[in-house]
Design a protein around this motif. Structure first.
Motif, PDB file in Angstrom:
ATOM      1  N   ASP A 294      37.488  54.156  39.063  1.00  0.00           N
ATOM      2  CA  ASP A 294      37.912  55.326  39.826  1.00  0.00           C
ATOM      3  C   ASP A 294      36.852  56.428  39.850  1.00  0.00           C
ATOM      4  OD1 ASP A 294      40.099  56.575  41.375  1.00  0.00           O
ATOM      5  OD2 ASP A 294      40.143  57.997  39.725  1.00  0.00           O
ATOM      6  N   PRO A 295      36.357  56.889  38.685  1.00  0.00           N
ATOM      7  CA  PRO A 295      35.346  57.955  38.737  1.00  0.00           C
ATOM      8  C   PRO A 295      34.040  57.520  39.378  1.00  0.00           C
ATOM      9  CG  PRO A 295      35.667  57.192  36.478  1.00  0.00           C
ATOM     10  CD  PRO A 295      36.762  56.588  37.297  1.00  0.00           C
ATOM     11  N   ILE A 296      33.652  56.256  39.210  1.00  0.00           N
ATOM     12  CA  ILE A 296      32.409  55.795  39.824  1.00  0.00           C
ATOM     13  C   ILE A 296      32.530  55.802  41.341  1.00  0.00           C
ATOM     14  CG2 ILE A 296      30.912  53.776  40.168  1.00  0.00           C
ATOM     15  CD1 ILE A 296      31.278  53.147  37.195  1.00  0.00           C
ATOM     16  N   PHE A 297      33.655  55.311  41.858  1.00  0.00           N
ATOM     17  CA  PHE A 297      33.818  55.300  43.309  1.00  0.00           C
ATOM     18  C   PHE A 297      33.951  56.712  43.866  1.00  0.00           C
ATOM     19  CE2 PHE A 297      36.597  55.121  47.100  1.00  0.00           C
ATOM     20  CZ  PHE A 297      35.691  54.476  47.946  1.00  0.00           C
ATOM     21  N   LYS A 298      34.677  57.575  43.149  1.00  0.00           N
ATOM     22  CA  LYS A 298      34.822  58.949  43.619  1.00  0.00           C
ATOM     23  C   LYS A 298      33.479  59.673  43.678  1.00  0.00           C
ATOM     24  CE  LYS A 298      39.642  59.791  42.351  1.00  0.00           C
ATOM     25  NZ  LYS A 298      40.575  60.471  41.411  1.00  0.00           N
ATOM     26  N   ALA A 299      32.586  59.342  42.755  1.00  0.00           N
ATOM     27  CA  ALA A 299      31.279  60.014  42.715  1.00  0.00           C
ATOM     28  C   ALA A 299      30.279  59.417  43.695  1.00  0.00           C
ATOM     29  CB  ALA A 299      30.716  59.948  41.299  1.00  0.00           C
ATOM     30  N   LEU A 300      30.259  58.082  43.807  1.00  0.00           N
ATOM     31  CA  LEU A 300      29.230  57.419  44.610  1.00  0.00           C
ATOM     32  C   LEU A 300      29.729  56.880  45.942  1.00  0.00           C
ATOM     33  CD1 LEU A 300      27.271  55.402  41.879  1.00  0.00           C
ATOM     34  CD2 LEU A 300      26.814  57.691  42.756  1.00  0.00           C
ATOM     35  N   GLY A 301      31.034  56.708  46.074  1.00  0.00           N
ATOM     36  CA  GLY A 301      31.582  56.179  47.318  1.00  0.00           C
ATOM     37  C   GLY A 301      30.992  54.828  47.675  1.00  0.00           C
ATOM     38  N   ALA A 302      30.580  54.670  48.927  1.00  0.00           N
ATOM     39  CA  ALA A 302      30.043  53.394  49.400  1.00  0.00           C
ATOM     40  C   ALA A 302      28.706  53.044  48.751  1.00  0.00           C
ATOM     41  CB  ALA A 302      29.886  53.437  50.919  1.00  0.00           C
ATOM     42  N   ASN A 303      28.095  53.981  48.031  1.00  0.00           N
ATOM     43  CA  ASN A 303      26.825  53.708  47.354  1.00  0.00           C
ATOM     44  C   ASN A 303      27.014  53.011  46.003  1.00  0.00           C
ATOM     45  OD1 ASN A 303      25.030  54.887  49.296  1.00  0.00           O
ATOM     46  ND2 ASN A 303      25.767  56.900  48.641  1.00  0.00           N
ATOM     47  N   THR A 361      47.105  53.985  38.758  1.00  0.00           N
ATOM     48  CA  THR A 361      45.880  54.071  37.948  1.00  0.00           C
ATOM     49  C   THR A 361      44.625  53.619  38.665  1.00  0.00           C
ATOM     50  OG1 THR A 361      46.213  51.853  37.015  1.00  0.00           O
ATOM     51  CG2 THR A 361      47.217  53.711  35.833  1.00  0.00           C
ATOM     52  N   GLN A 362      44.727  52.599  39.528  1.00  0.00           N
ATOM     53  CA  GLN A 362      43.564  52.037  40.236  1.00  0.00           C
ATOM     54  C   GLN A 362      42.460  51.616  39.265  1.00  0.00           C
ATOM     55  OE1 GLN A 362      43.208  51.508  43.803  1.00  0.00           O
ATOM     56  NE2 GLN A 362      45.431  51.782  43.586  1.00  0.00           N
ATOM     57  N   THR A 363      42.854  51.096  38.094  1.00  0.00           N
ATOM     58  CA  THR A 363      41.849  50.657  37.125  1.00  0.00           C
ATOM     59  C   THR A 363      41.921  49.171  36.814  1.00  0.00           C
ATOM     60  OG1 THR A 363      43.298  51.189  35.257  1.00  0.00           O
ATOM     61  CG2 THR A 363      41.786  52.909  35.986  1.00  0.00           C
ATOM     62  N   GLU A 364      43.033  48.512  37.138  1.00  0.00           N
ATOM     63  CA  GLU A 364      43.161  47.094  36.829  1.00  0.00           C
ATOM     64  C   GLU A 364      44.144  46.446  37.790  1.00  0.00           C
ATOM     65  OE1 GLU A 364      45.751  46.294  33.252  1.00  0.00           O
ATOM     66  OE2 GLU A 364      45.336  48.403  32.893  1.00  0.00           O
ATOM     67  N   PRO A 365      44.028  45.133  38.002  1.00  0.00           N
ATOM     68  CA  PRO A 365      44.980  44.432  38.857  1.00  0.00           C
ATOM     69  C   PRO A 365      46.301  44.209  38.118  1.00  0.00           C
ATOM     70  CG  PRO A 365      42.895  43.222  38.610  1.00  0.00           C
ATOM     71  CD  PRO A 365      42.949  44.267  37.545  1.00  0.00           C
ATOM     72  N   SER A 366      47.291  43.708  38.848  1.00  0.00           N
ATOM     73  CA  SER A 366      48.563  43.332  38.240  1.00  0.00           C
ATOM     74  C   SER A 366      48.424  41.977  37.557  1.00  0.00           C
ATOM     75  CB  SER A 366      49.645  43.240  39.319  1.00  0.00           C
ATOM     76  OG  SER A 366      50.823  42.648  38.816  1.00  0.00           O
ATOM     77  N   VAL A 369      52.463  37.218  39.060  1.00  0.00           N
ATOM     78  CA  VAL A 369      52.099  36.228  40.073  1.00  0.00           C
ATOM     79  C   VAL A 369      52.402  36.734  41.479  1.00  0.00           C
ATOM     80  CG1 VAL A 369      52.678  33.940  40.975  1.00  0.00           C
ATOM     81  CG2 VAL A 369      52.328  34.261  38.508  1.00  0.00           C
ATOM     82  N   ASN A 370      53.473  37.514  41.611  1.00  0.00           N
ATOM     83  CA  ASN A 370      53.878  38.001  42.929  1.00  0.00           C
ATOM     84  C   ASN A 370      53.395  39.426  43.213  1.00  0.00           C
ATOM     85  OD1 ASN A 370      55.274  35.581  43.425  1.00  0.00           O
ATOM     86  ND2 ASN A 370      57.079  36.343  42.342  1.00  0.00           N
ATOM     87  N   ALA A 371      52.249  39.763  42.700  1.00  0.00           N
ATOM     88  CA  ALA A 371      51.698  41.107  42.881  1.00  0.00           C
ATOM     89  C   ALA A 371      51.367  41.375  44.338  1.00  0.00           C
ATOM     90  CB  ALA A 371      50.445  41.268  42.032  1.00  0.00           C
ATOM     91  N   ASP A 372      51.468  42.630  44.714  1.00  0.00           N
ATOM     92  CA  ASP A 372      51.098  43.080  46.051  1.00  0.00           C
ATOM     93  C   ASP A 372      49.690  43.669  45.982  1.00  0.00           C
ATOM     94  OD1 ASP A 372      50.791  44.174  48.546  1.00  0.00           O
ATOM     95  OD2 ASP A 372      52.407  45.657  48.341  1.00  0.00           O
ATOM     96  N   SER A 373      48.710  42.903  46.412  1.00  0.00           N
ATOM     97  CA  SER A 373      47.319  43.345  46.293  1.00  0.00           C
ATOM     98  C   SER A 373      46.996  44.519  47.213  1.00  0.00           C
ATOM     99  CB  SER A 373      46.365  42.182  46.600  1.00  0.00           C
ATOM    100  OG  SER A 373      46.565  41.709  47.917  1.00  0.00           O
ATOM    101  N   SER A 374      47.867  44.801  48.172  1.00  0.00           N
ATOM    102  CA  SER A 374      47.588  45.895  49.112  1.00  0.00           C
ATOM    103  C   SER A 374      47.657  47.266  48.444  1.00  0.00           C
ATOM    104  CB  SER A 374      48.564  45.850  50.289  1.00  0.00           C
ATOM    105  OG  SER A 374      49.880  46.205  49.893  1.00  0.00           O
ATOM    106  N   VAL A 375      48.232  47.348  47.241  1.00  0.00           N
ATOM    107  CA  VAL A 375      48.312  48.650  46.572  1.00  0.00           C
ATOM    108  C   VAL A 375      46.963  49.060  46.002  1.00  0.00           C
ATOM    109  CG1 VAL A 375      50.744  48.294  46.003  1.00  0.00           C
ATOM    110  CG2 VAL A 375      48.995  47.721  44.302  1.00  0.00           C
ATOM    111  N   ILE A 376      46.011  48.123  45.948  1.00  0.00           N
ATOM    112  CA  ILE A 376      44.674  48.438  45.447  1.00  0.00           C
ATOM    113  C   ILE A 376      43.846  49.021  46.581  1.00  0.00           C
ATOM    114  CG2 ILE A 376      42.557  47.517  44.425  1.00  0.00           C
ATOM    115  CD1 ILE A 376      44.221  45.306  43.162  1.00  0.00           C
ATOM    116  N   ASN A 378      40.879  51.084  45.733  1.00  0.00           N
ATOM    117  CA  ASN A 378      39.508  51.248  45.260  1.00  0.00           C
ATOM    118  C   ASN A 378      38.724  49.964  45.545  1.00  0.00           C
ATOM    119  OD1 ASN A 378      37.209  51.068  43.377  1.00  0.00           O
ATOM    120  ND2 ASN A 378      38.020  52.951  42.490  1.00  0.00           N
ATOM    121  N   PRO A 379      37.645  50.020  46.335  1.00  0.00           N
ATOM    122  CA  PRO A 379      36.913  48.803  46.693  1.00  0.00           C
ATOM    123  C   PRO A 379      36.293  48.094  45.494  1.00  0.00           C
ATOM    124  CG  PRO A 379      35.726  50.762  47.406  1.00  0.00           C
ATOM    125  CD  PRO A 379      37.073  51.220  46.976  1.00  0.00           C
ATOM    126  N   LEU A 380      35.935  48.820  44.452  1.00  0.00           N
ATOM    127  CA  LEU A 380      35.392  48.181  43.259  1.00  0.00           C
ATOM    128  C   LEU A 380      36.469  47.332  42.589  1.00  0.00           C
ATOM    129  CD1 LEU A 380      33.403  51.228  41.811  1.00  0.00           C
ATOM    130  CD2 LEU A 380      32.495  49.302  43.136  1.00  0.00           C
TER     131      LEU A 380
END
Length: 438
Positions: A294-303, A361-366, A369-376, A378-380
């Protein structure tokens, strides 16, 4: 216990969002008049988060879950206590001996949960085989890491994994194509050397005073050689810590600090400077965990770019990821409200409830097995979630081993980096520690 410093990172990340909780099966009939119950939940800052140094009950997952569950079950009050992470284990043990601790304990998966087996309710009988099959990571919380051993907790979330993060601008400025990141540890070291030759003062920004980098790199390099059960097998004695694979991994890790590719104070700078230094532009790359997505993406974005810590050349498992479930939720044996505690735990384990945890949190996946990946969003994390879905994983050394062995592990990681301890001597000391403390 994957990272001692992780608590501070985990409690600093807030990503408010729309909240959706699963509600089926838990509403109370209007005609019923159940006895009022108060469930005590202890959390060492793993599900309750801070914002600007203060507890943020509006956006913390566990408080969102509390409010939603209490609305569905008006006879239940969930009393959450945020226990200081530094003393939570001592407090829990003392309270459990006196049988006046919490109904539900939130803690670290792995060794931290197993160390309190005497006080935790085995959960197998409360979940069907079908229900358990939907949850990944239960092997991290079974007594003795035995696949048939008592289930001492439910693992929560897929956890964080260890990655290399980099600044795409630095790579582009030095004509380095990162379309295909390094696939081996040796290629990673070579990339750093290439940046150094091109005039980049610090290819890899490092802060290894506490030995945490060693924990992440050793987990990756040993897992690549021995596979997903590498450290479980060391714990049970099926393989030895003082093995050729561990020595080889330590030798590869030591090259980070002997190849001139890190900052001069890499072995004396502390964990608190890791993320801030990278975001301040002190290095082109950093070795870190998904908890900093989260902090890395917020600071650097697409970079911001990332790739998993690569394996030693010739490794049997070249795509293995080091990391795994970090949080576990247990019910105490002495709980006076065990039936209600189990109901709340089952609510937490629904796919949509875990999806909410991931979304906030946007820090880890679920780990459902039936997780909804669309809630993620953060591209990282999206990239890491795809990796987790398709590649094998190895649970790290310090998630599994006893506390005293882990303490020695961190110290030896720092010592090997400094050249004060040889890789061969380090693994001998770790083996002796496990023999003594298991």
């Amino acid at each position: 216990m994957m990272i001692k410093g992780r608590i501070g990172k985990a409690i600093s990340i807030i990503c408010a969002g729309a909240l959706v909780f699963a509600v089926s099966g838990y509403a109370t009939s209007a005609s019923a008049a159940p006895k009022k119950v108060t469930l005590k939940v202890w959390d060492p800052g793993l599900m309750g988060h801070l914002k600007d140094g203060a507890l943020d009950t509006k956006n913390s997952f566990i408080y969102k879950a509390k409010m939603a569950y209490e609305k569905l079950n008006p006879y239940v009050t969930i009393d959450i206590s945020e226990i200081d992470g530094g003393v939570s284990d001592t407090q829990f043990k003392a309270a459990s001996i006196a049988k006046n601790g919490p109904d539900i304990k939130i803690g670290f998966a792995g060794g931290n949960t197993l160390s309190f087996a005497a006080f935790l309710e085995p959960l197998d009988k409360y979940f069907t085989k079908t229900e358990l099959a939907l949850i990944k990571g239960t092997g991290t919380v079974r007594q003795g890491y035995d696949p048939t051993g008592p289930l001492l907790a439910m693992p929560y979330g897929a956890g964080s994994y260890f990655y290399v993060f980099y600044d795409k601008r630095v790579m582009a400025a030095n004509n380095i194509d990162m379309t295909n990141p390094p696939k081996t540890w040796e290629a990673f070291i070579a990339l750093a050397k290439k940046l150094k030759s091109a005039g980049v003062e610090t290819p890899i920004w490092e802060t290894n005073l506490e030995g945490y980098t060693g924990a992440w790199v050793i987990a990756s390099l040993v897992g690549g050689q021995l596979g997903p059960n590498a450290f479980y097998d060391m714990y049970t004695g099926k393989t030895k810590i003082d093995s050729a694979a561990m020595v080889k991994a330590y030798e590869g890790y030591q090259k980070l600090y002997t190849s001139g590719i890190t900052n001069a104070d890499a072995t004396t700078a502390g964990q608190g400077d890791r993320l801030n230094g990278f975001l301040a532009g002190k290095g082109a790359m950093i070795i870190d965990g998904g908890w900093d997505n989260d902090p890395i993406f917020k600071a650097l974005g697409a970079n911001a770019g990332t790739f998993a810590i690569p394996q030693l050349s010739g490794s049997k498992y070249p795509k293995i990821l080091a990391g795994g479930t970090n949080v576990a939720v247990s019910v105490t044996k002495y709980s006076k409200n065990k039936a209600e505690a189990i109901k709340f735990l089952k609510y937490l384990m629904q796919a949509k409830t875990i999806d909410t945890y991931v979304k906030i949190t946007q820090t880890e996946p679920s780990n459902h097995v039936n997780a909804d990946s669309s809630v993620i969003v953060n591209p990282l994390l999206k990239l890491q979630a795809k990796d987790v879905a398709k590649n094998p994983q190895v649970y790290p050394f310090d998630n599994i081993m006893p506390g005293p062995t882990n303490d020695l592990f961190y110290k030896l990681n720092a010592s090997v980096a400094l050249g004060q301890t040889t890789p061969a001597d380090a693994v001998k000391q770790l083996q002796a520690s496990l023999n003594e403390n298991k």
